[in-house]
Design a protein around this motif. Sequence first.
Motif, PDB file in Angstrom:
ATOM      1  N   THR A  35       0.829  -1.208   0.000  1.00 50.02           N
ATOM      2  CA  THR A  35       0.000   0.000   0.000  1.00 50.02           C
ATOM      3  C   THR A  35       0.861   1.254   0.000  1.00 50.02           C
ATOM      4  OG1 THR A  35      -2.114   0.795   0.891  1.00 50.02           O
ATOM      5  CG2 THR A  35      -0.335   0.523   2.473  1.00 50.02           C
ATOM      6  N   HIS A  36       2.061   1.176   0.601  1.00 46.85           N
ATOM      7  CA  HIS A  36       2.982   2.310   0.539  1.00 46.85           C
ATOM      8  C   HIS A  36       3.636   2.410  -0.835  1.00 46.85           C
ATOM      9  CE1 HIS A  36       2.417   3.407   4.639  1.00 46.85           C
ATOM     10  NE2 HIS A  36       3.015   2.342   5.159  1.00 46.85           N
ATOM     11  N   SER A  42       1.117   3.977  -3.273  1.00 46.26           N
ATOM     12  CA  SER A  42       0.405   5.107  -2.684  1.00 46.26           C
ATOM     13  C   SER A  42       0.112   6.191  -3.728  1.00 46.26           C
ATOM     14  CB  SER A  42       1.240   5.720  -1.557  1.00 46.26           C
ATOM     15  OG  SER A  42       2.396   6.350  -2.100  1.00 46.26           O
ATOM     16  N   THR A  55       1.065   9.221  -3.675  1.00 43.12           N
ATOM     17  CA  THR A  55       2.312   9.951  -3.906  1.00 43.12           C
ATOM     18  C   THR A  55       3.206   9.208  -4.889  1.00 43.12           C
ATOM     19  OG1 THR A  55       2.250  10.959  -1.708  1.00 43.12           O
ATOM     20  CG2 THR A  55       4.390  10.884  -2.821  1.00 43.12           C
ATOM     21  N   ALA A  94      -5.717   4.950   9.241  1.00 41.82           N
ATOM     22  CA  ALA A  94      -5.676   5.931   8.153  1.00 41.82           C
ATOM     23  C   ALA A  94      -6.555   7.109   8.556  1.00 41.82           C
ATOM     24  CB  ALA A  94      -6.174   5.330   6.852  1.00 41.82           C
ATOM     25  N   HIS A  97      -6.357   6.032  -2.619  1.00 42.79           N
ATOM     26  CA  HIS A  97      -5.368   5.095  -3.157  1.00 42.79           C
ATOM     27  C   HIS A  97      -5.879   4.450  -4.446  1.00 42.79           C
ATOM     28  CE1 HIS A  97      -3.140   5.457   0.582  1.00 42.79           C
ATOM     29  NE2 HIS A  97      -2.220   4.616   0.126  1.00 42.79           N
ATOM     30  N   THR A 140      -3.773  -2.431  -5.425  1.00 44.88           N
ATOM     31  CA  THR A 140      -3.868  -1.258  -4.551  1.00 44.88           C
ATOM     32  C   THR A 140      -5.174  -1.282  -3.771  1.00 44.88           C
ATOM     33  OG1 THR A 140      -2.583   0.048  -6.138  1.00 44.88           O
ATOM     34  CG2 THR A 140      -3.811   1.254  -4.469  1.00 44.88           C
ATOM     35  N   ARG A 160      -6.089  -1.813   0.598  1.00 45.97           N
ATOM     36  CA  ARG A 160      -6.864  -0.899   1.448  1.00 45.97           C
ATOM     37  C   ARG A 160      -7.979  -1.632   2.191  1.00 45.97           C
ATOM     38  NH1 ARG A 160      -3.711   2.443   2.747  1.00 45.97           N
ATOM     39  NH2 ARG A 160      -5.211   4.111   3.142  1.00 45.97           N
TER      40      ARG A 160
END
Length: 226
Positions: free
Chosen positions: A70-71, A74, A76, A133, A142, A182, A186
Motif C-alpha cells: 500500500t505504501h 500510494s 504519492t 488511516a 489510493h 492497490t 486498502r
Amino acid sequence: MRHDQNTALEVRTSAAAVAAPMLLVPFALLAALVVGRWAPLHDLDRSVSDRWHDIAHANPGWVDALTWMTHLLSPTAWRLAVLGLVIWLARRGARPVAFWATITMIAGGVLGAVLKLLVSRHRPEFLEPVAQASGYAFPSGHALNAALGATVFLLVLLPMTRGRPLARAALWTGAIVLPLVTALTRVGLGVHWLSDVVAGLFLGVAVAVATAAAFSRRGVPEPVSG
C-alpha cells in the motif's frame, strides 16, 4: 520510434466520449447508495471488511505484505511516476500530452478530495485494528490515484506497442493488476470499505478517459509510435 504529431491519442475521441459516462454510471450509483445509506450495500461492506480483518489478525505476515504494497502503490508514488512520465514526454517534444497527463492527475486528485468531504463517510472501525488511516473513506484515494495513473500510462504508452503483442499484453496487465492490488491492500488493512475502492477505481479511469476525450478534440497528438 518517432514523434507522431499527426494522429490522435490511442483512445479515439468518440470512443472516449462514450466510455467516460459509462464509467461514471457505476460510480454515481455507488455514491448514491452510500449517501442514502442503503442497507444491503452497508451489510456487504461490513461482511467483507470483517472477513478480511479476521484474515489479517490471523496472519501478521499478510499485514506486513499489504502495508508494504500500500505504501509502494500510494497516491504519492503514482504522482511521482506520472511526473517522471511527464518529464520524459516533455523531453521528447510531446508537450501537449505531458500537459494532459499533468492536468489529469491534478483534476483527479482534487475531485477525489472534494468528494471525500461531500460524502463524509467514516472508515471501518475495529476493536483491534491492524492499520490506521486518517480522513474520510469515500472514494478511496489510493484506488482512485492508482486507476488514474495506470490509465495515463496506458493511454500514453499503448501506441508504442503496435506490432508487439507481448508488450501490449504486459502493459494492459499492469494497468489492470496494479490498481486492483492497490484496492485490495486498502480493504485488507481495514482502512476502506469495499465500495470505497470500487468507486475509486471507476472514478479514476473515468477521469482519465474524459480528459483524454476533451484533449483529443483539441488535437492532442500521440507522443510516440513504434
